[in-house]
Write a protein that holds these residues in place. Structure first.
Motif, PDB file in Angstrom:
ATOM      1  N   ASP A  22       0.805  -1.229   0.000  1.00 50.74           N
ATOM      2  CA  ASP A  22       0.000   0.000   0.000  1.00 50.74           C
ATOM      3  C   ASP A  22       0.839   1.282   0.000  1.00 50.74           C
ATOM      4  O   ASP A  22       0.325   2.350   0.292  1.00 50.74           O
ATOM      5  CB  ASP A  22      -0.979   0.017   1.179  1.00 50.74           C
ATOM      6  CG  ASP A  22      -1.978  -1.120   1.114  1.00 50.74           C
ATOM      7  OD1 ASP A  22      -2.385  -1.480  -0.001  1.00 50.74           O
ATOM      8  OD2 ASP A  22      -2.361  -1.647   2.170  1.00 50.74           O
ATOM      9  N   TYR A  23       2.122   1.167  -0.307  1.00 54.99           N
ATOM     10  CA  TYR A  23       2.994   2.345  -0.346  1.00 54.99           C
ATOM     11  C   TYR A  23       2.556   3.269  -1.480  1.00 54.99           C
ATOM     12  O   TYR A  23       2.291   2.832  -2.597  1.00 54.99           O
ATOM     13  CB  TYR A  23       4.442   1.901  -0.593  1.00 54.99           C
ATOM     14  CG  TYR A  23       5.488   2.585   0.244  1.00 54.99           C
ATOM     15  CD1 TYR A  23       6.087   1.935   1.318  1.00 54.99           C
ATOM     16  CD2 TYR A  23       5.912   3.876  -0.056  1.00 54.99           C
ATOM     17  CE1 TYR A  23       7.073   2.552   2.072  1.00 54.99           C
ATOM     18  CE2 TYR A  23       6.895   4.495   0.700  1.00 54.99           C
ATOM     19  CZ  TYR A  23       7.474   3.831   1.762  1.00 54.99           C
ATOM     20  OH  TYR A  23       8.445   4.447   2.507  1.00 54.99           O
ATOM     21  N   GLU A  24       2.503   4.554  -1.199  1.00 63.55           N
ATOM     22  CA  GLU A  24       2.170   5.517  -2.236  1.00 63.55           C
ATOM     23  C   GLU A  24       3.396   5.781  -3.113  1.00 63.55           C
ATOM     24  O   GLU A  24       4.540   5.700  -2.657  1.00 63.55           O
ATOM     25  CB  GLU A  24       1.690   6.824  -1.617  1.00 63.55           C
ATOM     26  CG  GLU A  24       0.358   6.694  -0.915  1.00 63.55           C
ATOM     27  CD  GLU A  24      -0.132   8.005  -0.332  1.00 63.55           C
ATOM     28  OE1 GLU A  24       0.603   9.008  -0.416  1.00 63.55           O
ATOM     29  OE2 GLU A  24      -1.251   8.024   0.206  1.00 63.55           O
ATOM     30  N   CYS A  25       3.140   6.092  -4.376  1.00 61.29           N
ATOM     31  CA  CYS A  25       4.231   6.322  -5.313  1.00 61.29           C
ATOM     32  C   CYS A  25       3.719   7.128  -6.501  1.00 61.29           C
ATOM     33  O   CYS A  25       2.535   7.459  -6.582  1.00 61.29           O
ATOM     34  CB  CYS A  25       4.814   4.985  -5.788  1.00 61.29           C
ATOM     35  SG  CYS A  25       3.619   3.925  -6.613  1.00 61.29           S
TER      36      CYS A  25
ATOM     37  N   LYS B 228      -0.502   3.445  -6.022  1.00 61.04           N
ATOM     38  CA  LYS B 228      -0.253   2.714  -4.787  1.00 61.04           C
ATOM     39  C   LYS B 228       0.238   1.310  -5.162  1.00 61.04           C
ATOM     40  O   LYS B 228      -0.276   0.691  -6.100  1.00 61.04           O
ATOM     41  CB  LYS B 228      -1.531   2.634  -3.961  1.00 61.04           C
ATOM     42  CG  LYS B 228      -1.373   1.974  -2.615  1.00 61.04           C
ATOM     43  CD  LYS B 228      -2.546   2.218  -1.676  1.00 61.04           C
ATOM     44  CE  LYS B 228      -3.883   2.208  -2.320  1.00 61.04           C
ATOM     45  NZ  LYS B 228      -4.992   2.324  -1.349  1.00 61.04           N
ATOM     46  N   TYR B 229       1.240   0.822  -4.442  1.00 58.94           N
ATOM     47  CA  TYR B 229       1.816  -0.503  -4.706  1.00 58.94           C
ATOM     48  C   TYR B 229       0.806  -1.606  -4.429  1.00 58.94           C
ATOM     49  O   TYR B 229       0.086  -1.577  -3.428  1.00 58.94           O
ATOM     50  CB  TYR B 229       3.057  -0.702  -3.833  1.00 58.94           C
ATOM     51  CG  TYR B 229       3.659  -2.088  -3.910  1.00 58.94           C
ATOM     52  CD1 TYR B 229       4.531  -2.432  -4.942  1.00 58.94           C
ATOM     53  CD2 TYR B 229       3.352  -3.050  -2.957  1.00 58.94           C
ATOM     54  CE1 TYR B 229       5.083  -3.700  -5.009  1.00 58.94           C
ATOM     55  CE2 TYR B 229       3.897  -4.324  -3.024  1.00 58.94           C
ATOM     56  CZ  TYR B 229       4.760  -4.641  -4.050  1.00 58.94           C
ATOM     57  OH  TYR B 229       5.302  -5.899  -4.131  1.00 58.94           O
TER      58      TYR B 229
ATOM     59  N   PHE C  43       8.748   6.115  -5.223  1.00 61.65           N
ATOM     60  CA  PHE C  43       7.980   5.923  -3.994  1.00 61.65           C
ATOM     61  C   PHE C  43       8.024   7.200  -3.162  1.00 61.65           C
ATOM     62  O   PHE C  43       8.960   7.999  -3.257  1.00 61.65           O
ATOM     63  CB  PHE C  43       8.524   4.732  -3.201  1.00 61.65           C
ATOM     64  CG  PHE C  43       8.189   3.404  -3.842  1.00 61.65           C
ATOM     65  CD1 PHE C  43       6.958   2.820  -3.625  1.00 61.65           C
ATOM     66  CD2 PHE C  43       9.092   2.774  -4.675  1.00 61.65           C
ATOM     67  CE1 PHE C  43       6.629   1.606  -4.221  1.00 61.65           C
ATOM     68  CE2 PHE C  43       8.784   1.562  -5.279  1.00 61.65           C
ATOM     69  CZ  PHE C  43       7.552   0.973  -5.045  1.00 61.65           C
ATOM     70  N   GLN C  44       7.016   7.369  -2.333  1.00 65.46           N
ATOM     71  CA  GLN C  44       6.940   8.589  -1.536  1.00 65.46           C
ATOM     72  C   GLN C  44       6.222   8.314  -0.218  1.00 65.46           C
ATOM     73  O   GLN C  44       5.363   7.441  -0.131  1.00 65.46           O
ATOM     74  CB  GLN C  44       6.211   9.690  -2.313  1.00 65.46           C
ATOM     75  CG  GLN C  44       4.831   9.305  -2.801  1.00 65.46           C
ATOM     76  CD  GLN C  44       4.270  10.307  -3.794  1.00 65.46           C
ATOM     77  OE1 GLN C  44       5.006  10.851  -4.611  1.00 65.46           O
ATOM     78  NE2 GLN C  44       2.974  10.553  -3.728  1.00 65.46           N
ATOM     79  N   ASP C  45       6.640   9.034   0.799  1.00 64.40           N
ATOM     80  CA  ASP C  45       5.933   9.045   2.076  1.00 64.40           C
ATOM     81  C   ASP C  45       6.317  10.324   2.815  1.00 64.40           C
ATOM     82  O   ASP C  45       7.266  11.016   2.433  1.00 64.40           O
ATOM     83  CB  ASP C  45       6.218   7.792   2.915  1.00 64.40           C
ATOM     84  CG  ASP C  45       7.678   7.662   3.336  1.00 64.40           C
ATOM     85  OD1 ASP C  45       8.275   8.667   3.768  1.00 64.40           O
ATOM     86  OD2 ASP C  45       8.220   6.552   3.251  1.00 64.40           O
ATOM     87  N   ALA C  46       5.590  10.624   3.854  1.00 69.12           N
ATOM     88  CA  ALA C  46       5.800  11.899   4.545  1.00 69.12           C
ATOM     89  C   ALA C  46       7.030  11.881   5.448  1.00 69.12           C
ATOM     90  O   ALA C  46       7.575  12.935   5.768  1.00 69.12           O
ATOM     91  CB  ALA C  46       4.557  12.256   5.358  1.00 69.12           C
ATOM     92  N   PHE C  47       7.489  10.696   5.860  1.00 66.72           N
ATOM     93  CA  PHE C  47       8.552  10.625   6.853  1.00 66.72           C
ATOM     94  C   PHE C  47       9.926  10.358   6.238  1.00 66.72           C
ATOM     95  O   PHE C  47      10.821  11.194   6.306  1.00 66.72           O
ATOM     96  CB  PHE C  47       8.229   9.549   7.885  1.00 66.72           C
ATOM     97  CG  PHE C  47       9.353   9.270   8.843  1.00 66.72           C
ATOM     98  CD1 PHE C  47       9.763  10.230   9.758  1.00 66.72           C
ATOM     99  CD2 PHE C  47      10.021   8.062   8.801  1.00 66.72           C
ATOM    100  CE1 PHE C  47      10.813   9.988  10.628  1.00 66.72           C
ATOM    101  CE2 PHE C  47      11.074   7.807   9.672  1.00 66.72           C
ATOM    102  CZ  PHE C  47      11.464   8.768  10.580  1.00 66.72           C
TER     103      PHE C  47
ATOM    104  N   ASN D  74       7.283  13.670   0.077  1.00 68.55           N
ATOM    105  CA  ASN D  74       6.308  13.469  -0.979  1.00 68.55           C
ATOM    106  C   ASN D  74       6.745  13.994  -2.339  1.00 68.55           C
ATOM    107  O   ASN D  74       5.975  13.975  -3.293  1.00 68.55           O
ATOM    108  CB  ASN D  74       4.978  14.112  -0.585  1.00 68.55           C
ATOM    109  CG  ASN D  74       4.335  13.372   0.571  1.00 68.55           C
ATOM    110  OD1 ASN D  74       4.436  12.157   0.651  1.00 68.55           O
ATOM    111  ND2 ASN D  74       3.702  14.100   1.460  1.00 68.55           N
TER     112      ASN D  74
END
Length: 202
Positions: free
Chosen positions: A97-100, A113-114, A160-164, A168
């Motif tokens: 469910d990783y955003e990308c 989303k993966y 891939f992207q995430d806030a931490f 993003n």
């Protein structure tokens, strides 16, 4: 040529299922497996709400949102054909469910989303094709595009992207990364020349 994948609810336009361009509406179904023919696009098994089991369903027919439309053709959603008749499906837990951002061949970036990853084993020791060549072999990450379609893209077409950890707005394409094309082996001829000494422990 078949491999189970996580079930995914999808919709397919009736013009595809009936081969009638005048047909309207969509039928719901569940993708539950992939089908891999060497040199052909990835295909899917779908159980339809009518009870019919369809094979050979290409990725550009599949919509994972009922309100979506077919925006991109097959050659945008999958760049490379299958490498063998032996697909292997993996759902990497870390990427679940990783955003990308999916980067299509037109350089269009689509939020996604993966979902899972398709990789391939050699058909045989005599017919390995590109599978054992690291500069040619590619996996296919199956992604759920925010537009409602699915795609199957290699690693160099995904950011891939995430806030931490990443943020993003990561830009891996600006880093100058190169494909790892070395064939690594731990067993070299040197191991035999030192095997009789106390300097090395096997």
């Amino acid at each position: 040529m078949n491999a189970d994948c996580p079930p995914l609810k999808v919709w397919i336009h009736n013009r595809h299922l009936t081969q009638n361009e005048d047909a309207t509406g969509y039928e719901a179904g569940y993708v539950f497996a992939v089908q891999s023919y060497k040199g052909r696009a990835l295909q899917f098994h779908v159980l339809l709400q009518s009870g019919a089991h369809f094979r050979h369903v290409p990725i550009h027919w599949l919509l994972w949102q009922p309100t979506a439309s077919e925006m991109y053709d097959l050659d945008q959603l999958q760049l490379w054909d299958c490498y063998s008749y032996k697909p292997v499906i993996t759902v990497f837990d870390f990427l679940r469910d990783y955003e990308c951002r999916a980067i299509l061949k037109t350089k269009t970036e689509v939020p996604a989303k993966y979902f899972c990853t398709v990789d391939w084993l050699p058909d045989s020791d005599q017919q390995s094709g590109y599978v054992l060549q690291p500069d040619q072999n590619k996996c296919a990450h199956v992604l759920l595009l925010d537009s409602g379609q699915l795609c199957a893209l290699p690693t160099n077409r995904i950011a891939f992207q995430d806030a931490f950890f990443i943020g993003n707005d990561g830009k891996p394409g600006a880093k100058g990364y190169k494909t790892i094309d070395t064939i690594w082996t731990a067993e070299t001829s040197q191991r035999w020349s030192v095997a009789g000494t106390d300097e090395v422990f096997y």
